[in-house]
Design an enzyme around this catalytic site. Structure first.
Site, short mmCIF file in Angstrom:
data_model
loop_
_atom_site.label_atom_id
_atom_site.label_comp_id
_atom_site.label_asym_id
_atom_site.label_seq_id
_atom_site.Cartn_x
_atom_site.Cartn_y
_atom_site.Cartn_z
N ASN A 56 0.84 -1.20 0.00
CA ASN A 56 0.00 0.00 0.00
C ASN A 56 0.88 1.25 0.00
O ASN A 56 2.11 1.14 -0.05
CB ASN A 56 -0.95 -0.02 1.20
CG ASN A 56 -0.19 -0.06 2.51
OD1 ASN A 56 0.52 0.88 2.85
ND2 ASN A 56 -0.29 -1.17 3.23
N ILE A 66 -2.54 -7.45 14.22
CA ILE A 66 -1.45 -7.27 15.19
C ILE A 66 -1.90 -6.46 16.40
O ILE A 66 -1.69 -6.84 17.55
CB ILE A 66 -0.24 -6.58 14.51
CG1 ILE A 66 0.23 -7.41 13.32
CG2 ILE A 66 0.88 -6.36 15.50
CD1 ILE A 66 1.17 -6.68 12.38
N PHE A 118 -4.36 3.12 15.01
CA PHE A 118 -4.76 4.14 14.05
C PHE A 118 -5.96 3.59 13.28
O PHE A 118 -6.12 2.38 13.19
CB PHE A 118 -3.63 4.44 13.05
CG PHE A 118 -2.67 5.51 13.52
CD1 PHE A 118 -1.83 5.27 14.59
CD2 PHE A 118 -2.62 6.74 12.88
CE1 PHE A 118 -0.94 6.25 15.02
CE2 PHE A 118 -1.74 7.72 13.29
CZ PHE A 118 -0.90 7.48 14.36
N LYS A 158 -13.43 0.06 15.76
CA LYS A 158 -12.10 -0.59 15.83
C LYS A 158 -11.54 -0.51 17.25
O LYS A 158 -10.93 -1.46 17.74
CB LYS A 158 -11.12 0.05 14.84
CG LYS A 158 -11.38 -0.38 13.41
CD LYS A 158 -10.45 0.27 12.40
CE LYS A 158 -10.83 -0.20 11.00
NZ LYS A 158 -10.15 0.51 9.93
N LYS A 195 -10.81 -4.07 18.91
CA LYS A 195 -9.40 -4.43 19.10
C LYS A 195 -8.95 -4.19 20.54
O LYS A 195 -7.78 -4.37 20.86
CB LYS A 195 -8.53 -3.65 18.11
CG LYS A 195 -8.94 -3.91 16.65
CD LYS A 195 -8.02 -3.26 15.65
CE LYS A 195 -8.57 -3.42 14.23
NZ LYS A 195 -7.55 -3.44 13.20
O1 PMT Z 1 3.12 5.98 6.53
P1 PMT Z 1 2.59 7.33 6.12
O2 PMT Z 1 2.72 7.56 4.63
O3 PMT Z 1 3.18 8.43 6.92
O4 PMT Z 1 1.02 7.34 6.41
C1 PMT Z 1 0.55 7.26 7.71
C2 PMT Z 1 -0.69 6.34 7.79
C3 PMT Z 1 -1.82 6.96 6.99
C4 PMT Z 1 -0.37 4.94 7.26
C5 PMT Z 1 -1.05 6.24 9.32
O5 PMT Z 1 -1.31 7.51 9.83
C6 PMT Z 1 -2.25 5.36 9.55
O6 PMT Z 1 -3.40 5.76 9.47
N1 PMT Z 1 -1.98 4.05 9.87
C7 PMT Z 1 -2.97 3.02 10.01
C8 PMT Z 1 -3.23 2.42 8.64
C9 PMT Z 1 -4.19 1.25 8.68
O7 PMT Z 1 -3.85 0.19 8.28
O8 PMT Z 1 -5.35 1.50 9.26
P2 PMT Z 1 -6.54 0.39 9.43
O9 PMT Z 1 -7.73 1.21 9.75
O10 PMT Z 1 -6.59 -0.50 8.27
O11 PMT Z 1 -6.07 -0.45 10.67
C10 PMT Z 1 -6.49 -0.13 12.00
C11 PMT Z 1 -5.39 -0.45 12.99
O12 PMT Z 1 -5.15 -1.85 12.99
C12 PMT Z 1 -4.07 0.20 12.71
O13 PMT Z 1 -3.50 0.58 13.95
C13 PMT Z 1 -3.25 -0.91 12.04
O14 PMT Z 1 -1.86 -0.75 12.30
C14 PMT Z 1 -3.79 -2.13 12.75
N2 PMT Z 1 -3.74 -3.39 11.98
C15 PMT Z 1 -4.47 -3.58 10.86
C16 PMT Z 1 -4.46 -4.81 10.24
C17 PMT Z 1 -3.68 -5.84 10.77
N3 PMT Z 1 -3.63 -7.04 10.20
N4 PMT Z 1 -2.96 -5.63 11.89
C18 PMT Z 1 -2.99 -4.43 12.50
O15 PMT Z 1 -2.30 -4.24 13.53
#
Ligand code: PMT
Length: 436
Positions: free
Chosen positions: A235, A334, A350, A364, A368
């Site tokens: 991504n 994770i 996030f 979330k 989580k």
């Molecule tokens: O890296 P940059 O270009 O600076 O951009 C920053 C960012 C936009 C990536 C960052 O600010 C951000 O929003 N990160 C979270 C991205 C994400 O995957 O969000 P999500 O809504 O899909 O996931 C929710 C949370 O679960 C996140 O904390 C993610 O790290 C976590 N996750 C998701 C899937 C997975 N299998 N394991 C996880 O831990």
């Protein structure tokens, strides 16, 4: 006024930029600081000690061993909040790096129990010379705060890197440092290690540094799920937000582990970096560290799915035909694993959302089992993925607790880190209060 009741020792070396020091002195005083000055012999040729004395209202330190009105090099910085050397010449930088104390300024710096800030200024070739760079690296590792020089016309008639930052920038840096805001030029600064010898630590900062005593794990960047030996699913995450968080946490005195997906960013100083590729690698790396951390911040954009079958050889369109179907299976979550661990660290996630952000973030947070979630509106092109800026809305289990409007990621990281550290430190205070 940001520097009330602060004593600042301004050291001036023999660079042409010394003529800007009366202005720097005045700007610091405007913020309430009591400024003492100390000059090298060459510095005294470029700026009048009479001017410095009249402006500061204190005798100017110059000779170590003379004159009753000279201030002793030991006492000069003993009760100072910081010493700033501006301009810092290549010669003085070399002396500082190797502990020479052959004049009042270098002796005072060596005896200083307070944070030391230097603003190098010199010809670009001198600045770029491996000897100067090595000396700066030594100082950096020792916890000296370095305000990097700017690019531009130099006194020698050449142009390039080596101009001392403007007095206003240096004054702003000192205000930020002493008030523990996000530092400008943050990539070049660091706090001494929390366990550094007492005389090397920023004593006036570390005891109150919001991250002191905290161990933080941060995930950053994208993950890559292989399809075949040459193709991946990934991504647009650049890692900038997660790396900025790691830097902000370290600057606040925390011990920081950064688990980074494949990105090409330099590791923030004194941060322990672990590189991973796939979501499973990241999961394993986080799990292995879980018992040793107090806070986990999940900033990585983790791939939700991976291939059910990774092709061992490069896929060929000649054999696959007009369409290709890939079967994906779900990766482990994770941050949810962290949130449900027992015992669990303070857990921050996030939420990168393109629509119905608040509802999604709250869902979330609950699913989580997080303490906080930072909602990132990634439908905006000016913030979020791969941008230098970000904007976040932070929720805890009771609802919205902070809006962090658009700002450089370093600033957002400083604000979010302060928020997290203050919550964790105050819950620790409450916990220890309960025991007594
Ligand atoms: O890296 P940059 O270009 O600076 O951009 C920053 C960012 C936009 C990536 C960052 O600010 C951000 O929003 N990160 C979270 C991205 C994400 O995957 O969000 P999500 O809504 O899909 O996931 C929710 C949370 O679960 C996140 O904390 C993610 O790290 C976590 N996750 C998701 C899937 C997975 N299998 N394991 C996880 O831990």
């Amino acid at each position: 006024m940001q520097l009330e009741h602060r004593k600042i020792v301004l050291g001036i070396c023999g660079g042409i930029a010394a003529y800007k020091c009366p202005e720097l002195c005045r700007l610091l005083q405007k913020q309430g600081a009591d400024v003492y000055t100390v000059v090298t012999a060459s510095g005294a040729k470029l700026v009048s000690t009479a001017t410095l004395q009249a402006l500061s209202g204190h005798p100017v330190g110059s000779e170590i061993f003379t004159a009753a009105d000279n201030i002793g090099h030991i006492e000069l910085c003993a009760d100072a909040d910081c010493m700033v050397i501006a301009p810092a010449t290549a010669n003085t930088i070399a002396k500082l790096a190797h502990g020479l104390a052959d004049n009042m300024l270098t002796a005072a710096a060596l005896a200083a129990p307070c944070p030391l800030i230097i603003a190098p200024a010199m010809n670009s070739r001198m600045y770029r010379h491996p000897a100067t760079q090595a000396n700066l690296e030594i100082l950096k590792q020792r916890g000296v705060f370095i305000i990097p020089p700017a690019d531009g016309p130099l006194a020698c008639g050449e142009s390039g890197i080596g101009r001392m930052r403007e007095p206003a920038e240096i004054a702003a840096y000192i205000c930020a440092l002493l008030n523990r805001h996000g530092l400008p030029f943050a990539e070049n600064t660091l706090l001494p290690k929390p366990d550094a010898p007492r005389e090397l630590t920023a004593q006036k900062l570390l005891p109150t540094a919001s991250g002191a005593g905290l161990r933080v794990l941060i995930t950053a960047g994208p993950t890559e799920e292989p399809i075949d030996p040459v193709r991946v699913i990934t991504n647009k995450s650049s890692g900038k937000m997660g790396f900025a968080l790691a830097q902000a946490a370290r600057e606040r005195g925390a011990e920081v582990t950064l688990i980074a997906g494949p990105v090409h960013l330099p590791t923030p100083a004194q941060v322990n970096r672990i590189n991973v590729k796939t979501a499973q690698d990241m999961y394993d790396a986080v799990k292995a560290k879980l018992d040793d951390v107090d806070i986990v911040i999940g900033c990585a954009a983790v791939s939700d799915y991976r291939l059910a079958y990774v092709y061992p050889q490069k896929l060929k369109k000649e054999t696959q035909g007009d369409s290709l179907t890939l079967t994906l299976i779900k990766n482990e979550d994770i941050i949810a694993m962290v949130g449900h661990a027992n015992p669990r660290p303070f857990t921050v996630g996030f939420a990168a959302e393109t629509m119905a952000g608040e509802a999604q973030a709250k869902e979330k947070l609950a699913r989580k089992n997080l303490d906080l979630i930072a909602l990132n509106d990634v439908s905006r092109s000016d913030v979020g993925f791969n941008s230098d800026d970000n904007a976040l809305t932070v929720f805890d289990r009771d609802g919205k607790i902070a809006d962090l409007p658009k700002a450089p990621k370093a600033v957002i990281a400083a604000q979010l880190t302060e928020l997290i550290f203050n919550m964790v430190q105050s819950s620790r205070g409450t916990a220890s209060g309960n025991k007594e």
